[in-house]
Motif scaffolding. Structure first.
Motif, PDB file in Angstrom:
ATOM      1  N   THR A 294       5.133  -8.260  13.023  1.00 57.82           N
ATOM      2  CA  THR A 294       4.236  -7.982  11.906  1.00 57.82           C
ATOM      3  C   THR A 294       4.428  -6.550  11.428  1.00 57.82           C
ATOM      4  OG1 THR A 294       2.422  -7.288  13.366  1.00 57.82           O
ATOM      5  CG2 THR A 294       2.516  -9.622  12.750  1.00 57.82           C
ATOM      6  N   GLY A 295       4.183  -6.338  10.138  1.00 57.35           N
ATOM      7  CA  GLY A 295       4.258  -5.018   9.545  1.00 57.35           C
ATOM      8  C   GLY A 295       4.084  -5.130   8.042  1.00 57.35           C
ATOM      9  N   ASP A 296       3.812  -4.009   7.401  1.00 63.52           N
ATOM     10  CA  ASP A 296       3.547  -3.989   5.965  1.00 63.52           C
ATOM     11  C   ASP A 296       4.862  -3.783   5.210  1.00 63.52           C
ATOM     12  OD1 ASP A 296       2.555  -3.783   3.432  1.00 63.52           O
ATOM     13  OD2 ASP A 296       1.333  -2.000   3.804  1.00 63.52           O
ATOM     14  N   LEU A 297       5.496  -4.877   4.835  1.00 60.86           N
ATOM     15  CA  LEU A 297       6.810  -4.817   4.197  1.00 60.86           C
ATOM     16  C   LEU A 297       6.748  -4.329   2.757  1.00 60.86           C
ATOM     17  CD1 LEU A 297       8.261  -8.145   5.624  1.00 60.86           C
ATOM     18  CD2 LEU A 297       9.137  -5.843   6.100  1.00 60.86           C
ATOM     19  N   VAL A 306       7.218 -11.804   9.993  1.00 63.23           N
ATOM     20  CA  VAL A 306       8.577 -12.328   9.995  1.00 63.23           C
ATOM     21  C   VAL A 306       8.742 -13.164  11.247  1.00 63.23           C
ATOM     22  CG1 VAL A 306       9.516 -10.233  11.070  1.00 63.23           C
ATOM     23  CG2 VAL A 306      11.033 -11.791   9.851  1.00 63.23           C
ATOM     24  N   ILE A 307       9.380 -14.331  11.080  1.00 64.08           N
ATOM     25  CA  ILE A 307       9.596 -15.280  12.165  1.00 64.08           C
ATOM     26  C   ILE A 307      11.090 -15.418  12.433  1.00 64.08           C
ATOM     27  CG2 ILE A 307       9.421 -17.708  12.856  1.00 64.08           C
ATOM     28  CD1 ILE A 307       6.775 -16.369  13.032  1.00 64.08           C
ATOM     29  N   GLY A 308      11.478 -15.295  13.703  1.00 63.88           N
ATOM     30  CA  GLY A 308      12.848 -15.535  14.122  1.00 63.88           C
ATOM     31  C   GLY A 308      12.982 -16.933  14.698  1.00 63.88           C
ATOM     32  N   ASN A 309      13.909 -17.708  14.163  1.00 58.03           N
ATOM     33  CA  ASN A 309      14.077 -19.103  14.553  1.00 58.03           C
ATOM     34  C   ASN A 309      15.409 -19.342  15.263  1.00 58.03           C
ATOM     35  OD1 ASN A 309      11.626 -20.187  13.425  1.00 58.03           O
ATOM     36  ND2 ASN A 309      12.539 -19.976  11.394  1.00 58.03           N
ATOM     37  N   ALA A 310      15.454 -20.401  16.048  1.00 54.64           N
ATOM     38  CA  ALA A 310      16.686 -20.834  16.702  1.00 54.64           C
ATOM     39  C   ALA A 310      17.181 -22.100  16.026  1.00 54.64           C
ATOM     40  CB  ALA A 310      16.440 -21.102  18.184  1.00 54.64           C
ATOM     41  N   GLY A 311      18.387 -22.021  15.458  1.00 57.92           N
ATOM     42  CA  GLY A 311      18.974 -23.183  14.791  1.00 57.92           C
ATOM     43  C   GLY A 311      18.496 -23.400  13.380  1.00 57.92           C
ATOM     44  N   GLU A 312      17.685 -22.487  12.838  1.00 57.79           N
ATOM     45  CA  GLU A 312      17.199 -22.559  11.463  1.00 57.79           C
ATOM     46  C   GLU A 312      17.092 -21.144  10.914  1.00 57.79           C
ATOM     47  OE1 GLU A 312      13.931 -25.578  10.871  1.00 57.79           O
ATOM     48  OE2 GLU A 312      14.014 -25.564  13.055  1.00 57.79           O
ATOM     49  N   PRO A 313      17.106 -20.971   9.595  1.00 58.58           N
ATOM     50  CA  PRO A 313      17.042 -19.623   9.032  1.00 58.58           C
ATOM     51  C   PRO A 313      15.757 -18.888   9.412  1.00 58.58           C
ATOM     52  CG  PRO A 313      17.801 -21.189   7.380  1.00 58.58           C
ATOM     53  CD  PRO A 313      17.341 -22.003   8.557  1.00 58.58           C
ATOM     54  N   ASN A 314      15.853 -17.572   9.478  1.00 58.11           N
ATOM     55  CA  ASN A 314      14.684 -16.734   9.715  1.00 58.11           C
ATOM     56  C   ASN A 314      13.928 -16.521   8.409  1.00 58.11           C
ATOM     57  OD1 ASN A 314      15.460 -16.519  12.410  1.00 58.11           O
ATOM     58  ND2 ASN A 314      16.723 -14.723  12.004  1.00 58.11           N
ATOM     59  N   ASP A 340      14.913 -12.608  19.220  1.00 66.72           N
ATOM     60  CA  ASP A 340      13.919 -11.572  18.957  1.00 66.72           C
ATOM     61  C   ASP A 340      14.115 -11.082  17.544  1.00 66.72           C
ATOM     62  OD1 ASP A 340      11.799  -9.902  19.444  1.00 66.72           O
ATOM     63  OD2 ASP A 340      12.895  -8.482  20.690  1.00 66.72           O
ATOM     64  N   ILE A 341      13.045 -10.558  16.964  1.00 63.71           N
ATOM     65  CA  ILE A 341      13.109 -10.032  15.606  1.00 63.71           C
ATOM     66  C   ILE A 341      12.110  -8.903  15.506  1.00 63.71           C
ATOM     67  CG2 ILE A 341      11.362 -11.507  14.487  1.00 63.71           C
ATOM     68  CD1 ILE A 341      13.634 -11.959  12.289  1.00 63.71           C
ATOM     69  N   MET A 342      12.436  -7.889  14.687  1.00 57.48           N
ATOM     70  CA  MET A 342      11.538  -6.744  14.588  1.00 57.48           C
ATOM     71  C   MET A 342      11.584  -6.135  13.196  1.00 57.48           C
ATOM     72  SD  MET A 342      13.565  -3.741  16.624  1.00 57.48           S
ATOM     73  CE  MET A 342      13.760  -4.771  18.062  1.00 57.48           C
ATOM     74  N   MET A 343      10.554  -5.335  12.915  1.00 56.44           N
ATOM     75  CA  MET A 343      10.511  -4.532  11.703  1.00 56.44           C
ATOM     76  C   MET A 343      10.560  -3.066  12.100  1.00 56.44           C
ATOM     77  SD  MET A 343       7.467  -6.360   9.526  1.00 56.44           S
ATOM     78  CE  MET A 343       7.258  -8.127   9.412  1.00 56.44           C
ATOM     79  N   VAL A 344      11.467  -2.306  11.491  1.00 48.06           N
ATOM     80  CA  VAL A 344      11.612  -0.885  11.779  1.00 48.06           C
ATOM     81  C   VAL A 344      12.324  -0.223  10.603  1.00 48.06           C
ATOM     82  CG1 VAL A 344      13.786  -1.280  12.999  1.00 48.06           C
ATOM     83  CG2 VAL A 344      12.450   0.783  13.502  1.00 48.06           C
ATOM     84  N   ASP A 345      11.967   1.011  10.301  1.00 47.22           N
ATOM     85  CA  ASP A 345      12.621   1.751   9.219  1.00 47.22           C
ATOM     86  C   ASP A 345      13.921   2.347   9.748  1.00 47.22           C
ATOM     87  OD1 ASP A 345      13.384   3.262   7.072  1.00 47.22           O
ATOM     88  OD2 ASP A 345      11.662   4.620   7.116  1.00 47.22           O
ATOM     89  N   LEU A 346      15.036   1.721   9.422  1.00 44.80           N
ATOM     90  CA  LEU A 346      16.335   2.133   9.951  1.00 44.80           C
ATOM     91  C   LEU A 346      17.009   3.214   9.117  1.00 44.80           C
ATOM     92  CD1 LEU A 346      17.722  -1.379  10.924  1.00 44.80           C
ATOM     93  CD2 LEU A 346      16.883   0.390  12.477  1.00 44.80           C
TER      94      LEU A 346
END
Length: 373
Positions: A294-297, A306-314, A340-346
């Motif tokens: 979760t985060g303020d995109l 944001v959801i990370g899926n296995a075998g389907e698009p994120n 795993d999936i994350m939100m971070v300012d890269l």
């Protein structure tokens, strides 16, 4: 999408954007962590070399020994330097960054499946030596979470063990974790745990994601590190792989977001009753959802998902109308095994980007672009 076509996309340096809710997410053949397709289950992010940008460490292997790797950010969100973390290959499932020894730089904790867990101590310049072990030596570790759970000023480590009792490893302030407490039950199939003060009493509580059709629980902290009181949430027979905690509707109470396997993903709204009965199905896809962040995109003051899926698009779900409406944005057409999936300012532009941990695929990230007026 088959692997040959995916490879062709990268060779051609094809980049693409997904638009919606005044957002664009862009990736390309440069926005990846290295060129190896490893069994990555987790990525930790932090300023490893103290130069002001976000670096990354990938936990590789899962059930098979793999080489964990550090990736150094060049300041623009591109990872142009990489080196191994440690000399050994391990069955790594999870990694987190924190200052475990209190010297002002970020160290690394690695959680392994049926192998000892270790921290790696930073010399302040991004060079690491293996430090103390933590937790049970040969446990089926699936995730680790770092937090000052006992509020004594240092960072502790929580371990989730699938099919075995979970553990809290208390830091002595110097990066040693000899004192260990248990939470949950011995047969819990716990995959994820979040730490948050759910009832507003000033103490950190535990929010568990249990797999294998088990009941999900909040374990309340009585202020003495006693987690015997618990509150159920969910249907009681969910296959929950990951949980997130955020006040999505800005009512002053923390909500719980669940990522489930082969069932809809739901939000359980907090309120004064602490019963978490009021819920909404924000994702009806019944995907194999392995991760949630979760985060303020879009910088509107409300957290998105944001959801990370296995075998389907994120997929990204944009929060509107105080979490009563959700707009779905698919990140790409690729159907990877995202653990795993994350939100971070890269790239340092003040906007949260999205990073994927993909097993047997390239680890990709997406820049969150400024919208055109």
């Amino acid at each position: 999408m088959n692997s040959k076509f995916t490879t062709l996309l990268f060779i051609l340096s094809l980049s693409f954007a997904v638009c919606g809710q005044d957002l664009q997410f862009r990736t390309s053949d440069r926005l990846i962590l290295g060129i190896l397709k490893e069994r990555t289950a987790s990525i930790g992010v932090g300023d490893i070399d103290n130069d002001g940008d976000m670096d990354a460490v990938a936990a590789n292997g899962r059930h098979w020994p793999g080489q964990n790797r550090i990736f150094i950010n060049n300041g623009k969100g591109i990872f142009t330097v990489s080196r191994p973390l440690g000399e050994e290959s391990e069955t790594s499932y999870a990694t987190e960054l924190a200052d475990f020894d209190g010297d002002g730089d970020l160290d690394i904790a690695v959680g392994n499946d049926m192998a000892p867990n270790f921290i790696f101590i930073n010399d302040g310049k991004g060079n690491f030596t293996r430090g103390a072990a933590f937790g049970e030596r040969y446990a089926p570790t699936r995730n680790i979470t770092v937090a000052d759970i006992d509020k004594d000023g240092d960072i502790d480590i929580l371990i989730t063990n699938r099919g075995r009792e979970n553990q809290i490893c208390l830091n002595d302030g110097k990066g040693s974790f000899e004192k260990v407490l248990s939470f949950g039950t011995q047969d819990d199939s716990t995959i994820d745990v979040e730490v948050a003060d759910m009832n507003g009493d000033g103490h950190n509580d535990l929010i568990l994601a249990n797999r294998d059709l088990q009941q999900n629980y909040i374990y309340l902290n009585n202020g003495q590190m006693d987690f015997s009181k618990r509150i159920p949430f969910g249907t009681g027979k969910d296959n929950t792989r990951s949980v997130g905690v955020a006040d999505l509707n800005k009512d002053g109470f923390l909500d719980i977001i669940t990522a489930n396997i082969e069932e809809p993903n739901r939000i359980y709204f907090g309120d004064a009753s602490m019963k978490f009965i009021n819920s909404v199905e924000f994702d009806a896809s019944k995907s194999n959802s392995y991760a949630v962040a979760t985060g303020d995109l879009d910088l509107d003051g409300f957290d998105d998902i944001v959801i990370g899926n296995a075998g389907e698009p994120n997929v990204v779900f944009m929060n509107s109308q105080r979490a009563t409406q959700w707009t779905r944005i698919q990140l790409s057409d690729d159907a990877f095994e995202t653990y795993d999936i994350m939100m971070v300012d890269l790239n340092g532009d003040g906007r949260l980007d999205i990073m994927e941990s993909n097993s047997d695929e390239l680890n990709r990230y997406y820049f969150n672009l400024k919208t055109k007026k």
